[in-house]
Design a protein around this motif. Sequence first.
Motif, PDB file in Angstrom:
ATOM      1  N   CYS A   1       0.677  -0.996  -0.001  1.00 47.72           N
ATOM      2  CA  CYS A   1       0.094  -0.086  -0.114  1.00 47.72           C
ATOM      3  C   CYS A   1       0.471   1.327  -0.073  1.00 47.72           C
ATOM      4  O   CYS A   1       0.459   2.294  -0.650  1.00 47.72           O
TER       5      CYS A   1
ATOM      6  N   TYR B   1      -1.367  -2.379  -5.177  1.00 47.61           N
ATOM      7  CA  TYR B   1      -2.768  -2.582  -4.387  1.00 47.61           C
ATOM      8  C   TYR B   1      -3.299  -3.812  -4.685  1.00 47.61           C
ATOM      9  O   TYR B   1      -3.693  -4.257  -3.846  1.00 47.61           O
ATOM     10  N   THR B   2      -3.265  -4.419  -5.726  1.00 45.87           N
ATOM     11  CA  THR B   2      -3.880  -5.672  -6.073  1.00 45.87           C
ATOM     12  C   THR B   2      -2.942  -6.637  -5.315  1.00 45.87           C
ATOM     13  O   THR B   2      -3.388  -7.617  -4.765  1.00 45.87           O
TER      14      THR B   2
ATOM     15  N   VAL C   1      -4.045  -6.679  -1.835  1.00 45.94           N
ATOM     16  CA  VAL C   1      -5.507  -7.120  -1.578  1.00 45.94           C
ATOM     17  C   VAL C   1      -5.089  -8.692  -1.453  1.00 45.94           C
ATOM     18  O   VAL C   1      -5.838  -9.419  -0.720  1.00 45.94           O
TER      19      VAL C   1
ATOM     20  N   ASP D   1      -5.176  -7.693   3.154  1.00 47.83           N
ATOM     21  CA  ASP D   1      -5.261  -6.131   3.374  1.00 47.83           C
ATOM     22  C   ASP D   1      -6.272  -5.917   4.405  1.00 47.83           C
ATOM     23  O   ASP D   1      -7.586  -5.525   4.100  1.00 47.83           O
TER      24      ASP D   1
ATOM     25  N   GLY E   1      -8.469  -2.791   4.676  1.00 48.11           N
ATOM     26  CA  GLY E   1      -9.258  -2.424   3.293  1.00 48.11           C
ATOM     27  C   GLY E   1      -8.935  -0.996   2.980  1.00 48.11           C
ATOM     28  O   GLY E   1      -9.469  -0.604   1.973  1.00 48.11           O
TER      29      GLY E   1
ATOM     30  N   LEU F   1      -8.493  -1.749  -1.216  1.00 43.89           N
ATOM     31  CA  LEU F   1      -9.913  -2.175  -1.987  1.00 43.89           C
ATOM     32  C   LEU F   1     -10.114  -0.744  -2.048  1.00 43.89           C
ATOM     33  O   LEU F   1     -10.751  -0.561  -3.450  1.00 43.89           O
TER      34      LEU F   1
ATOM     35  N   TYR G   1     -14.562  -3.671  -6.827  1.00 42.20           N
ATOM     36  CA  TYR G   1     -13.574  -3.257  -5.517  1.00 42.20           C
ATOM     37  C   TYR G   1     -14.580  -2.728  -4.674  1.00 42.20           C
ATOM     38  O   TYR G   1     -14.541  -2.767  -3.363  1.00 42.20           O
TER      39      TYR G   1
ATOM     40  N   GLU H   1     -16.506  -5.357  -2.775  1.00 44.03           N
ATOM     41  CA  GLU H   1     -15.527  -6.009  -1.743  1.00 44.03           C
ATOM     42  C   GLU H   1     -15.361  -5.058  -0.748  1.00 44.03           C
ATOM     43  O   GLU H   1     -15.091  -5.817   0.457  1.00 44.03           O
TER      44      GLU H   1
ATOM     45  N   GLN I   1     -16.094  -5.972   3.573  1.00 45.80           N
ATOM     46  CA  GLN I   1     -15.206  -5.968   4.538  1.00 45.80           C
ATOM     47  C   GLN I   1     -15.389  -4.950   5.489  1.00 45.80           C
ATOM     48  O   GLN I   1     -15.086  -5.255   6.880  1.00 45.80           O
TER      49      GLN I   1
END
Length: 362
Positions: free
Chosen positions: A221, A240-241, A244, A248, A251, A254, A273, A276, A280
């Motif tokens: 991140c 960022y992927t 995830v 992560d 959150g 996402l 996303y 998702e 979370q």
Amino acid sequence: EEAVSRDKLPRHWMADFFTAHVTLEAQDNTHAIERYEALLARWPRSPYVQSQLALAKYNLREFDEAQTIFEGLLSADPYRLDHIDTYSNILFVKEQKRALSTLAHTCVSIDKYRPEACCVIGNYFSLKGAHEKAVLYFRRALKLDAHFLSAWTLMGHEFVELKNTAAAVDAYRHAVEINPKDYRAWYGLGQTYEILQMSYYALFYYRKATALRPYDARMWCAMAGCYKQLGRTQEAIQCYTRAVKNDDSEGVALQELAKLYKEEGNKLQAAHYYSEMLKQREDMSGPETQDALLFLANFHKSSGQLAEAQHYCSRLLDLGGPEKEAAKALLRDISSTRQQCSQHGTSASASHHPTSAAASEL
């Protein structure tokens, strides 16, 4: 670990201790836990094995389990101060001020001239917000042992809090010189240069931290944030992927992925996303949650999925806030769209059955 396996170590219990230690030093914490748990089965009362197991769990941010082990060590041997600074780090992260205060008093009564004791007191003052006093005790720890890694890193954190970036960089550099595998110092250097808005320097240090902790979502991140500042959207998305995929829990990834895909015009991925993120954060009601709900309501309405759009609008109404009026307007649009659809359906069925229409006229 591969180098250790290539070397033909003797079949001896000391070789097991060595491989476990090497695994922990290499930040392969999952395998380190397995090795130390196997050693603990053979030496269940060994404080060394228990403390190393606690360190591995601490590195994986399994704070509750690590805290339980450290508390067991303290109850078995109240005068043991080895790795007590790591235990104080756990209490600091969990904001257990009273427990940290008790631990600091205990350390002072046992041996106030141990660097571990000074770090515990420094953590206590840091948790209270007295960062100048915290720096004083971390300096005291370094006077007692100039190579005490934890004190350099923690002092760097305090200088960041005090906005003294030059001193923070110096402290983190000392930590890196002592142990180049200390990801916290590399990460701290990245944060400091990010504060100074020197993104390329920050990115360099974040890469170092990520290489040491490739399974830590926070590292990915941080690196993605730098790429985002530099306008390198695709690299930011990739980072960022990875965050995830590495669980992560906060959150952040996402949410940022949804925003980046939204800016890129990829509404389908943005919707994925955002949904998702909402899974979370089921119980959260911040502005990010409201933005996600509004985007998903509009997305599903434009896609013709009126039931889903109505669901997200209802959630927005429950939360309130400035998006409440937008949700009401959307619900009115959905209602009128449904009415139009039903009218079109009725007229279409009448046109397809002329005999029934004629019969009704007769």
